[in-house]
Design a protein around this motif. Structure first.
Motif, PDB file in Angstrom:
ATOM      1  N   LEU A 173       5.725 -11.449 -14.545  1.00 46.10           N
ATOM      2  CA  LEU A 173       6.051 -12.318 -13.396  1.00 46.10           C
ATOM      3  C   LEU A 173       6.023 -11.669 -12.112  1.00 46.10           C
ATOM      4  O   LEU A 173       6.451 -10.539 -12.093  1.00 46.10           O
ATOM      5  CB  LEU A 173       7.443 -12.925 -13.933  1.00 46.10           C
ATOM      6  CG  LEU A 173       7.484 -13.802 -15.307  1.00 46.10           C
ATOM      7  CD1 LEU A 173       8.821 -14.097 -15.806  1.00 46.10           C
ATOM      8  CD2 LEU A 173       6.532 -14.677 -15.218  1.00 46.10           C
ATOM      9  N   LYS A 174       5.959 -12.562 -11.085  1.00 39.48           N
ATOM     10  CA  LYS A 174       6.182 -12.197  -9.665  1.00 39.48           C
ATOM     11  C   LYS A 174       7.544 -11.296  -9.422  1.00 39.48           C
ATOM     12  O   LYS A 174       7.684 -10.652  -8.753  1.00 39.48           O
ATOM     13  CB  LYS A 174       5.744 -13.106  -8.577  1.00 39.48           C
ATOM     14  CG  LYS A 174       4.181 -13.355  -8.834  1.00 39.48           C
ATOM     15  CD  LYS A 174       3.896 -14.422  -7.691  1.00 39.48           C
ATOM     16  CE  LYS A 174       2.376 -14.441  -7.482  1.00 39.48           C
ATOM     17  NZ  LYS A 174       1.807 -15.511  -6.751  1.00 39.48           N
ATOM     18  N   GLU A 175       8.573 -12.177 -10.143  1.00 40.73           N
ATOM     19  CA  GLU A 175       9.830 -11.403  -9.760  1.00 40.73           C
ATOM     20  C   GLU A 175      10.101  -9.955 -10.193  1.00 40.73           C
ATOM     21  O   GLU A 175      10.931  -9.385  -9.706  1.00 40.73           O
ATOM     22  CB  GLU A 175      11.060 -12.229 -10.765  1.00 40.73           C
ATOM     23  CG  GLU A 175      10.799 -12.047 -11.996  1.00 40.73           C
ATOM     24  CD  GLU A 175      11.769 -12.847 -12.787  1.00 40.73           C
ATOM     25  OE1 GLU A 175      12.436 -12.558 -13.710  1.00 40.73           O
ATOM     26  OE2 GLU A 175      11.801 -14.450 -12.499  1.00 40.73           O
ATOM     27  N   ARG A 176       9.258  -9.557 -11.315  1.00 43.85           N
ATOM     28  CA  ARG A 176       8.997  -7.920 -11.315  1.00 43.85           C
ATOM     29  C   ARG A 176       8.725  -7.126 -10.265  1.00 43.85           C
ATOM     30  O   ARG A 176       9.215  -5.913 -10.311  1.00 43.85           O
ATOM     31  CB  ARG A 176       8.342  -7.751 -12.651  1.00 43.85           C
ATOM     32  CG  ARG A 176       8.617  -8.875 -13.872  1.00 43.85           C
ATOM     33  CD  ARG A 176       9.757  -8.585 -14.677  1.00 43.85           C
ATOM     34  NE  ARG A 176       9.857  -9.508 -15.499  1.00 43.85           N
ATOM     35  CZ  ARG A 176      11.145  -9.806 -16.219  1.00 43.85           C
ATOM     36  NH1 ARG A 176      12.198  -8.722 -15.998  1.00 43.85           N
ATOM     37  NH2 ARG A 176      11.082 -10.619 -17.080  1.00 43.85           N
ATOM     38  N   VAL A 177       7.922  -7.761  -9.339  1.00 39.70           N
ATOM     39  CA  VAL A 177       7.468  -6.812  -8.267  1.00 39.70           C
ATOM     40  C   VAL A 177       8.480  -6.225  -7.332  1.00 39.70           C
ATOM     41  O   VAL A 177       8.438  -5.227  -6.973  1.00 39.70           O
ATOM     42  CB  VAL A 177       6.329  -7.672  -7.418  1.00 39.70           C
ATOM     43  CG1 VAL A 177       5.976  -6.974  -6.187  1.00 39.70           C
ATOM     44  CG2 VAL A 177       5.419  -8.314  -8.079  1.00 39.70           C
ATOM     45  N   VAL A 225       3.520  -1.570  -0.710  1.00 36.69           N
ATOM     46  CA  VAL A 225       4.405  -0.931  -1.712  1.00 36.69           C
ATOM     47  C   VAL A 225       3.507   0.074  -2.273  1.00 36.69           C
ATOM     48  O   VAL A 225       3.590   1.183  -2.657  1.00 36.69           O
ATOM     49  CB  VAL A 225       5.121  -1.947  -2.681  1.00 36.69           C
ATOM     50  CG1 VAL A 225       5.363  -1.279  -3.985  1.00 36.69           C
ATOM     51  CG2 VAL A 225       5.927  -2.745  -2.159  1.00 36.69           C
ATOM     52  N   LEU A 226       2.242  -0.353  -2.540  1.00 39.50           N
ATOM     53  CA  LEU A 226       1.345   0.325  -3.432  1.00 39.50           C
ATOM     54  C   LEU A 226       0.818   1.848  -2.704  1.00 39.50           C
ATOM     55  O   LEU A 226       0.615   2.729  -3.226  1.00 39.50           O
ATOM     56  CB  LEU A 226       0.115  -0.498  -3.936  1.00 39.50           C
ATOM     57  CG  LEU A 226       0.619  -1.496  -4.832  1.00 39.50           C
ATOM     58  CD1 LEU A 226      -0.537  -2.424  -5.229  1.00 39.50           C
ATOM     59  CD2 LEU A 226       0.929  -0.870  -6.181  1.00 39.50           C
ATOM     60  N   GLN A 227       0.571   1.305  -1.446  1.00 36.47           N
ATOM     61  CA  GLN A 227       0.108   2.669  -0.791  1.00 36.47           C
ATOM     62  C   GLN A 227       1.216   3.526  -0.418  1.00 36.47           C
ATOM     63  O   GLN A 227       1.244   4.932  -0.440  1.00 36.47           O
ATOM     64  CB  GLN A 227      -0.368   2.140   0.678  1.00 36.47           C
ATOM     65  CG  GLN A 227      -1.409   1.554   0.890  1.00 36.47           C
ATOM     66  CD  GLN A 227      -1.922   1.418   2.327  1.00 36.47           C
ATOM     67  OE1 GLN A 227      -2.248   2.293   3.101  1.00 36.47           O
ATOM     68  NE2 GLN A 227      -2.472  -0.119   2.561  1.00 36.47           N
ATOM     69  N   HIS A 235       0.907   2.214 -13.926  1.00 34.39           N
ATOM     70  CA  HIS A 235       0.378   3.199 -14.345  1.00 34.39           C
ATOM     71  C   HIS A 235       0.146   3.159 -15.936  1.00 34.39           C
ATOM     72  O   HIS A 235      -0.976   3.899 -16.223  1.00 34.39           O
ATOM     73  CB  HIS A 235       1.463   4.494 -14.170  1.00 34.39           C
ATOM     74  CG  HIS A 235       1.325   4.902 -12.754  1.00 34.39           C
ATOM     75  ND1 HIS A 235       0.321   5.529 -12.034  1.00 34.39           N
ATOM     76  CD2 HIS A 235       2.330   4.990 -11.616  1.00 34.39           C
ATOM     77  CE1 HIS A 235       0.768   5.925 -10.779  1.00 34.39           C
ATOM     78  NE2 HIS A 235       1.660   5.481 -10.578  1.00 34.39           N
ATOM     79  N   ARG A 236       0.794   2.423 -16.539  1.00 35.30           N
ATOM     80  CA  ARG A 236       0.723   2.281 -17.970  1.00 35.30           C
ATOM     81  C   ARG A 236      -0.757   1.393 -18.392  1.00 35.30           C
ATOM     82  O   ARG A 236      -1.483   1.829 -19.217  1.00 35.30           O
ATOM     83  CB  ARG A 236       1.963   1.442 -18.700  1.00 35.30           C
ATOM     84  CG  ARG A 236       1.628   1.484 -20.187  1.00 35.30           C
ATOM     85  CD  ARG A 236       2.886   0.404 -20.597  1.00 35.30           C
ATOM     86  NE  ARG A 236       4.167   0.725 -19.908  1.00 35.30           N
ATOM     87  CZ  ARG A 236       5.332  -0.213 -19.857  1.00 35.30           C
ATOM     88  NH1 ARG A 236       4.941  -1.448 -20.030  1.00 35.30           N
ATOM     89  NH2 ARG A 236       6.296   0.139 -19.223  1.00 35.30           N
ATOM     90  N   VAL A 237      -0.845   0.315 -17.434  1.00 34.68           N
ATOM     91  CA  VAL A 237      -2.141  -0.375 -17.717  1.00 34.68           C
ATOM     92  C   VAL A 237      -3.235   0.398 -17.163  1.00 34.68           C
ATOM     93  O   VAL A 237      -4.165   0.496 -18.032  1.00 34.68           O
ATOM     94  CB  VAL A 237      -1.903  -1.615 -16.712  1.00 34.68           C
ATOM     95  CG1 VAL A 237      -3.421  -2.167 -16.778  1.00 34.68           C
ATOM     96  CG2 VAL A 237      -0.955  -2.598 -17.401  1.00 34.68           C
ATOM     97  N   ALA A 238      -3.113   1.183 -16.055  1.00 30.71           N
ATOM     98  CA  ALA A 238      -4.416   2.169 -15.738  1.00 30.71           C
ATOM     99  C   ALA A 238      -4.573   3.196 -16.900  1.00 30.71           C
ATOM    100  O   ALA A 238      -5.812   3.453 -16.985  1.00 30.71           O
ATOM    101  CB  ALA A 238      -4.127   2.745 -14.526  1.00 30.71           C
ATOM    102  N   LYS A 239      -3.806   3.539 -17.588  1.00 34.56           N
ATOM    103  CA  LYS A 239      -3.809   4.519 -18.627  1.00 34.56           C
ATOM    104  C   LYS A 239      -4.646   4.141 -19.906  1.00 34.56           C
ATOM    105  O   LYS A 239      -4.596   4.615 -20.967  1.00 34.56           O
ATOM    106  CB  LYS A 239      -2.726   5.390 -18.804  1.00 34.56           C
ATOM    107  CG  LYS A 239      -2.286   6.358 -17.628  1.00 34.56           C
ATOM    108  CD  LYS A 239      -1.027   7.251 -17.782  1.00 34.56           C
ATOM    109  CE  LYS A 239      -0.393   7.792 -16.901  1.00 34.56           C
ATOM    110  NZ  LYS A 239       0.709   8.771 -17.004  1.00 34.56           N
ATOM    111  N   GLY A 240      -4.779   2.787 -19.876  1.00 27.69           N
ATOM    112  CA  GLY A 240      -5.359   2.195 -21.095  1.00 27.69           C
ATOM    113  C   GLY A 240      -4.113   1.115 -21.792  1.00 27.69           C
ATOM    114  O   GLY A 240      -4.531   0.697 -22.873  1.00 27.69           O
ATOM    115  N   VAL A 268       5.583  -0.168 -10.698  1.00 29.61           N
ATOM    116  CA  VAL A 268       4.739   0.777 -10.294  1.00 29.61           C
ATOM    117  C   VAL A 268       4.637   1.526 -11.794  1.00 29.61           C
ATOM    118  O   VAL A 268       3.279   1.846 -12.173  1.00 29.61           O
ATOM    119  CB  VAL A 268       5.285   1.978  -9.641  1.00 29.61           C
ATOM    120  CG1 VAL A 268       4.330   3.227  -9.711  1.00 29.61           C
ATOM    121  CG2 VAL A 268       5.306   1.130  -8.065  1.00 29.61           C
ATOM    122  N   GLU A 269       5.690   1.600 -12.742  1.00 35.61           N
ATOM    123  CA  GLU A 269       5.359   2.206 -13.917  1.00 35.61           C
ATOM    124  C   GLU A 269       4.361   1.213 -14.859  1.00 35.61           C
ATOM    125  O   GLU A 269       3.680   1.810 -15.598  1.00 35.61           O
ATOM    126  CB  GLU A 269       6.819   2.137 -14.746  1.00 35.61           C
ATOM    127  CG  GLU A 269       6.684   2.634 -16.224  1.00 35.61           C
ATOM    128  CD  GLU A 269       8.105   2.607 -16.844  1.00 35.61           C
ATOM    129  OE1 GLU A 269       8.054   2.771 -18.021  1.00 35.61           O
ATOM    130  OE2 GLU A 269       8.995   2.003 -16.311  1.00 35.61           O
TER     131      GLU A 269
END
Length: 215
Positions: free
Chosen positions: A106-110, A19-21, A121-126, A117-118
């Motif tokens: 929760l894993k169900e969100r995956v 998924v991430l790739q 990205h939100r976490v990666a941006k701080g 993915v949103e």
């Protein structure tokens, strides 16, 4: 964006990898244990890590401990933790050293790839991405004399959505109110909780989450 995956379930780990790739992330390591995870972070210095809470050998809290250790060793590392169940104490551990660049889902969100993915990205941006179920439990355990009880029902709704990491526009859309109304509610929330307002979403969410965790 370079990412490390730490998940002991082989099928889920491979699924996350694909998924991430497919979403444009560079998966630099995909491991099944906490020690391998810490070694991978040290070697590859990724921007973000996805970590399962429960990992070998005891499948209790090895994952969350490794995530906390990785963030302390590499303060710039963004971490999104996955859990099969709502485990508030683990959320508390993760947020203890600061709510910036952290997520707890929760894993169900995956399975909801766009939302997952949103959140990444939100976490990666701080920013912060806290599962709504975790937020709900934080609110459910408030004391009667807690300052949160000063809030109106609408202000509590705004605070709970804000704690998930959403900005003003997204909050307005979720609650079917105007952005001006959201801004007003947020200003009132900070006043009632004796918190200093801030124009940056990640900082205000961090302040609110820290306040909730200290209660």
């Amino acid at each position: 964006m370079r990412i490390v995956i730490a998940e002991d379930d082989f099928l889920l780990r491979e699924g996350l990898n694909l998924v991430l790739q497919g979403e444009g992330f560079e998966v630099v390591a995909s491991v099944g244990g906490p020690e391998e995870f810490l070694a991978a972070v040290e070697e590859h210095r990724p921007e973000i890590a996805v970590v399962d809470v429960r990992m070998p050998p005891t499948h209790t809290d090895e994952g969350i401990k490794a995530a906390v250790a990785a963030r302390r060793a590499h303060p710039g590392l963004a971490v999104l933790v996955l859990s099969a169940y709502v485990e508030q104490s683990f959320a508390t551990d993760l947020l203890a050293d600061g709510a910036r660049s952290v997520g707890y889902l929760l894993k169900e969100r995956v399975g909801r790839v766009d939302a997952f993915v949103e959140a990444l990205h939100r976490v990666a941006k701080g920013g912060t991405a806290i599962d709504p179920e975790v937020v709900a439990q934080l609110f459910a355990q408030r004391r009667a004399d807690d300052p949160v009880e000063r809030l109106t029902p609408r202000e509590k709704e705004v605070l709970s959505v804000m704690a998930e990491g959403l900005g003003n526009q997204a909050i307005a859309q979720r609650l079917f109110i105007t952005e001006n109304a959201v801004h007003k509610h947020i200003r009132n929330i900070f006043l009632k909780l004796d918190l200093t307002p801030d124009d940056q979403t990640d900082r205000r969410v961090a302040a609110v989450l820290h306040y909730l965790e200290r209660a």
